[in-house]
Design an enzyme around this catalytic site. Structure first.
Site, short mmCIF file in Angstrom:
data_model
loop_
_atom_site.label_atom_id
_atom_site.label_comp_id
_atom_site.label_asym_id
_atom_site.label_seq_id
_atom_site.Cartn_x
_atom_site.Cartn_y
_atom_site.Cartn_z
N LYS A 13 10.32 -12.89 -11.54
CA LYS A 13 10.69 -14.07 -10.74
C LYS A 13 9.66 -15.18 -10.90
O LYS A 13 10.01 -16.34 -11.13
CB LYS A 13 10.79 -13.71 -9.25
CG LYS A 13 11.81 -12.63 -8.93
CD LYS A 13 11.88 -12.31 -7.44
CE LYS A 13 10.58 -11.77 -6.86
NZ LYS A 13 10.20 -10.43 -7.41
N ARG A 88 13.62 -12.60 1.68
CA ARG A 88 13.48 -11.20 1.30
C ARG A 88 14.21 -10.28 2.28
O ARG A 88 14.20 -9.07 2.10
CB ARG A 88 12.01 -10.82 1.29
CG ARG A 88 11.41 -10.75 -0.09
CD ARG A 88 9.98 -10.26 0.09
NE ARG A 88 9.42 -9.69 -1.08
CZ ARG A 88 8.65 -10.34 -1.96
NH1 ARG A 88 8.43 -11.62 -1.83
NH2 ARG A 88 8.14 -9.70 -2.98
N ARG A 127 0.39 -6.18 -15.30
CA ARG A 127 0.36 -7.58 -14.82
C ARG A 127 -1.07 -8.00 -14.53
O ARG A 127 -1.85 -7.28 -13.91
CB ARG A 127 1.20 -7.73 -13.55
CG ARG A 127 0.96 -9.08 -12.87
CD ARG A 127 2.08 -9.54 -11.99
NE ARG A 127 2.29 -8.72 -10.82
CZ ARG A 127 3.27 -8.92 -9.94
NH1 ARG A 127 4.13 -9.90 -10.13
NH2 ARG A 127 3.40 -8.14 -8.91
N ARG A 160 -3.67 -7.38 -9.23
CA ARG A 160 -3.50 -7.55 -7.79
C ARG A 160 -3.70 -6.23 -7.07
O ARG A 160 -3.30 -5.18 -7.55
CB ARG A 160 -2.10 -8.08 -7.49
CG ARG A 160 -2.02 -9.58 -7.49
CD ARG A 160 -0.62 -10.12 -7.47
NE ARG A 160 0.28 -9.45 -6.56
CZ ARG A 160 1.56 -9.77 -6.44
NH1 ARG A 160 2.08 -10.74 -7.18
NH2 ARG A 160 2.33 -9.13 -5.60
N ARG A 171 6.78 -0.71 -2.51
CA ARG A 171 7.42 -2.04 -2.56
C ARG A 171 8.83 -1.97 -3.13
O ARG A 171 9.71 -2.71 -2.71
CB ARG A 171 6.55 -3.00 -3.38
CG ARG A 171 5.32 -3.44 -2.60
CD ARG A 171 4.22 -3.97 -3.49
NE ARG A 171 4.60 -5.18 -4.18
CZ ARG A 171 4.05 -5.59 -5.31
NH1 ARG A 171 3.09 -4.89 -5.87
NH2 ARG A 171 4.45 -6.71 -5.86
#
Ligand code: ADP
Ligand code: ADP
Ligand code: ZN
Length: 214
Positions: A13, A88, A127, A160, A171
Site C-alpha cells: 500500500k 482499517r 522491508r 520496523r 497483524r
C-alpha cells in the site's frame, strides 16, 4: 481524486501510495507514519499508540478518526488525497464516509492490493524503511542503491519494530478480522478496484494507473 488503499500489512500500500502521490499530485496520508512520527517525538498520542502497535493490535478508533478527518480538510487536500492505512475498521470507514458526505463527497477509488498471507511474511522480513523520510525498500525486491542507505535522502534504513515475525502474524489475524470486511463495504459502495499485488512493483502501478485514468 479521493483514494484509499486497502490490503494486508505488507501488501504494498505504502509503496504504491507514494507513486500515486508523485504522479497525480495529491497528498499521501499514512496513519502508520503519523503514529510513528508521534512516537519519535514522544507525544501523548505517540505514547498511547505505541502500546497497541508493539502488540500488533490496532490503535483504538477514537484516537485515529478525528485526526484523519481534520487532516483531509486541510487546504492541500482540495484536489483529493490518498489514505494509506485508514480506514482499517468498519467504524473508521463510517466516520470517513460520514465526514465526506457532509460536503456531498465520497471515496472514489478503494484500491485493494491483494497478496496472499504466505507472501506477506517474506515481504515483511525484508522491508526496510528510512528512519528520516519514511521511504520504503526491500532487501530483495526493491533494494537501495547503497546498502542501508536511503536513495531519497541518504538516511539510515531500519527494520520496523512491528515487522518481527510474531507481530506480523498477529497483524495478519487482525487484518482478516477487522480490516478485510472493508472490501465488501466499498464493493457495495461501488468504489472497489482490485489489483494483483504479487506482480512486480511497476506492473502493479501500471494497473493502478489504468484504473485512475479509465
Ligand atoms: P502496514 O504498512 O504494515 O500496513 P501501518 O504503518 O499502516 O502498517 O500501521 C502500523 C500500525 O499502526 C498498525 O499495526 C496499527 O497498530 C497502527 N495503525 C495504523 N493505522 C491505523 C488505523 N487506521 N487504525 C488503527 N491502528 C492503526
Ligand atoms: P504496506 O504499506 O502495505 O504495509 P509496503 O509498501 O511497505 O506495504 O511494502 C512492504 C514491503 O514489500 C516493502 O519492503 C516493499 O519494498 C515490498 N514490496 C512492495 N510492493 C512489492 C511488490 N509488488 N513486489 C515485491 N515486494 C514489494
Ligand atoms: Zn530517506
Amino acid at each position: 481524486m479521493k483514494i484509499i488503499m486497502l490490503g494486508a500489512p505488507g501488501a504494498g500500500k505504502g509503496t504504491q501510495a507514494k507513486k500515486i502521490a508523485a504522479k497525480y499530485h495529491v497528498p499521501h496520508i499514512s496513519t502508520g507514519d503519523i503514529f510513528r512520527a508521534n512516537i519519535k517525538e514522544g507525544t501523548e498520542l505517540g505514547k498511547k499508540a505505541q502500546e497497541y502497535m508493539d502488540q500488533g493490535l490496532l490503535v483504538p478508533d477514537e484516537l485515529v478518526c478525528d485526526l484523519v478527518v481534520d487532516r483531509i480538510h486541510k487546504d492541500d487536500c482540495e484536489n483529493g488525497f490518498i489514505l494509506d492505512g485508514f480506514p482499517r475498521t468498519i467504524p473508521q470507514a463510517d466516520a470517513l464516509d460520514g465526514a465526506l458526505a457532509q460536503n456531498g463527497e465520497k471515496i472514489e477509488y478503494a484500491i485493494d492490493v491483494e497478496v496472499p498471507d504466505e507472501n506477506i511474511i517474506k515481504r515483511m522480513a525484508g522491508r526496510r524503511s528510512c528512519k528520516d523520510c519514511g521511504a520504503i525498500f526491500h532487501l530483495v525486491y526493491n533494494p537501495p542503491k547503497k546498502e542501508n542507505c536511503c536513495d531519497v535522502c541518504g538516511g539510515p534504513l531500519v527494520l520496523r519494530d512491528d515487522d518481527k515475525e510474531e507481530t506480523v502474524k498477529k497483524r495478519l489475524d487482525v487484518y482478516h478480522e477487522q480490516t478485510a470486511p472493508l472490501i465488501d463495504h466499498y464493493k457495495k459502495a461501488g468504489s472497489l478496484y482490485e489489483v494483483d499485488g504479487t506482480q512486480d512493483i511497476n506492473v502493479v502501478f501500471e494497473e493502478i494507473e489504468s484504473i485512475l485514468e479509465a
